[in-house]
Design an enzyme around this catalytic site. Sequence first.
Site, short mmCIF file in Angstrom:
data_model
loop_
_atom_site.label_atom_id
_atom_site.label_comp_id
_atom_site.label_asym_id
_atom_site.label_seq_id
_atom_site.Cartn_x
_atom_site.Cartn_y
_atom_site.Cartn_z
N HIS A 342 46.26 14.00 71.71
CA HIS A 342 45.73 13.33 70.51
C HIS A 342 45.14 11.97 70.90
CE1 HIS A 342 45.62 12.87 66.10
NE2 HIS A 342 45.66 11.59 66.41
N ALA A 343 43.86 11.76 70.57
CA ALA A 343 43.15 10.56 71.05
C ALA A 343 43.77 9.28 70.49
CB ALA A 343 41.69 10.64 70.64
N HIS A 372 34.79 6.26 68.20
CA HIS A 372 35.86 5.84 67.29
C HIS A 372 36.93 5.05 68.06
CE1 HIS A 372 38.77 6.17 63.94
NE2 HIS A 372 39.65 6.28 64.93
N GLU A 373 37.39 5.60 69.17
CA GLU A 373 38.47 4.95 69.93
C GLU A 373 37.98 3.63 70.52
OE1 GLU A 373 41.38 5.92 69.55
OE2 GLU A 373 40.93 7.88 68.68
N HIS A 376 38.31 0.76 68.23
CA HIS A 376 39.64 0.14 68.25
C HIS A 376 39.75 -0.86 69.42
CE1 HIS A 376 41.41 2.55 65.12
NE2 HIS A 376 41.34 3.69 65.78
N GLU A 400 40.34 1.52 61.46
CA GLU A 400 39.86 2.90 61.60
C GLU A 400 38.35 3.00 61.36
OE1 GLU A 400 41.57 5.23 62.80
OE2 GLU A 400 43.49 4.17 62.78
N HIS A 502 51.76 14.02 57.08
CA HIS A 502 52.03 12.61 56.78
C HIS A 502 53.12 12.39 55.74
CE1 HIS A 502 48.17 12.86 58.73
NE2 HIS A 502 48.24 11.58 59.03
N TYR A 512 43.23 5.78 55.36
CA TYR A 512 42.16 6.73 55.69
C TYR A 512 41.11 6.79 54.59
CZ TYR A 512 45.70 8.03 59.09
OH TYR A 512 46.65 7.99 60.09
ZN LIG Z 1 41.67 5.68 64.96
#
Ligand SMILES: [Zn+2]
Length: 603
Positions: A342-343, A372-373, A376, A400, A502, A512
């Site tokens: 999981h990234a 996306h990563e 961060h 995010e 979740h 999200y």
């Molecule tokens: Zn993320």
Amino acid sequence: MKRYISTLALSAALMTTPVLAQENAPTVADAEAFVAKAEKDLFGFSIEGGRVAWINSTYIIDDTDALAAKYGEVGTEKAVQYALEAAKYQAVPGLTAETRRKLDILRGGLVLPAPTREGAAAELATIATRLQSSYGKGKGMLKGQPISGSDIEAEMGASRNPEELKEMWVSWHDNVGQPMGKDYARMVEIANDGATELGFKDVGAMWRSGYDMPADEFATLTDKLWLEVKPLYDELHTFVRGKLNAKYGDAVQAKTGPIRADLLGNMWAQEWGNIYDIVAPAGSGDIGYDIGDLLKAKNLDEIGMVKIGEGFFSSLGFAPLPESFYARSQFLKPRDREVVCHASAWNIDNVDDLRIKMCIKVNSSDFVTIHHELGHNYYQRAYNQQSYLHLNGANDGFHEAIGDAVALSITPEYLVQIGLLDKDKVPSAEKDTGLLLRQAMDKVAFLPFGLLVDKWRWGVFNGSIAPANYNKAWTDLRRQYQGIVPPAERPANAFDPGAKYHIPGNTPYTRYFLARILQFQFYKAACDAAGWKGPLHRCSFYGKKDVGTKLNAMLEMGASKPWPDALEAFTGSREMSGKAMLDYFKPLMDWLKQQNKGQKKGW
Ligand SMILES: [Zn+2]
């Protein structure tokens, strides 16, 4: 070390919480000394804990599991102690805004607070762990055979057989969700007691305390955002319902009313991209290229893909990633051991030890995930001058949304600019509908689900949804917001919320929803700063240094100021708003309205 994955484990017990015996009322100096001590301790612990978590995630064996569990426990114990102590200083008169902010961060930092009475923490930890692991072990059924969680997710996306879809949906919700109901109700009771001790009305109010406004005002704000974008969702819902009716017939999906939840290509009907083939418009559905193929044609591997992502940020004026990023990241799934694929994005030393952990495949979706990563990572580095408690996003939706805003800028013209796509292969304007519809199937379809998961929990925690009503309230919210219904009557003892990770995992979800809204707001701000004049969805702000300067002004603030200040630094506005998202999808909205003429909208 802060990681950006959905983490949370409340496993530690706080059997021995020190009760501060204060002889005299605490002073401002006491509060400041406490905050300084906590920051110093947590900074050091986060680095050590980060190294342990990194090794555990990239080399899963019993020993690293044991070490990670131990550090998780110590971390939770610290969080509990600091939260309780911070609560004692909150009423001290004369605190500076900064100290107050830091106390609030410490006080509200736990997801599931245990009360101090004897045995409560242990009971809460036991229940939370049981819920999580029972989700992890959960199985559904397909053609009468048991099927694992990850396999059933894939099958829900791939199958076009309504009977099989129904079997998978019903079995997953029955097997995984139903056994959790009792535990969940007990967990709510205990955690609410914990939240009350920390000075919150209930756990939901505690979760909403991280948004720089009164908890109820924040709930109202999320409703306002939803109502802004709802007309677009309604058109998409109507259009997709019509296509499902055409494919499956009236007996499976009626022309009017809600959509059957199992037909949308996802177990929770939260993203619908998997059934794009069913809704793709004739002729313009295929955009004519696939990013994965383009990457392969240029012989680009995982490093090449990451370099392209880095290149985007460099083009905005951000410093290159440190050499250690390439030396220490996990880009590929190792052949000889178990890892968490999981990234996620990491900053191990809270300064410049940036890393991503992925199992990259050369395809379009991993190309987007890399952006996306990296969003961060660049955020983490931009705020690394802040003190420990401010090493975070302005709110949890911001973190995010950064990389996703950059990923929206991966337009065909951008791919030409970086030499991936030939100029004569750029899809013509009539393909825009297909491109936008494909985006909307994931990003727009997600919005009501992103909102209702915590709407349900806020109601559960504040008592307006009683245990006897858990499942009915969930089903009602799904119908009200998403316009979907279960494929079969649900039994009286059902607990369908438990079938979504979740809920048993106790991961707050509103972030999200916010991130979906914010990424378009950031993207539009960047395009405005770049002087873009055309249709918003065709804008790329690649190479625009002015955009980078403005973006950095927001990023470097970290969590040091209320989020409206940070938002203003980049976008000029202090309000979160769905308008940019509507702007982006304007051509699709017009097209959907045409397509839906004569159809009964809504459900
Ligand atoms: Zn993320």
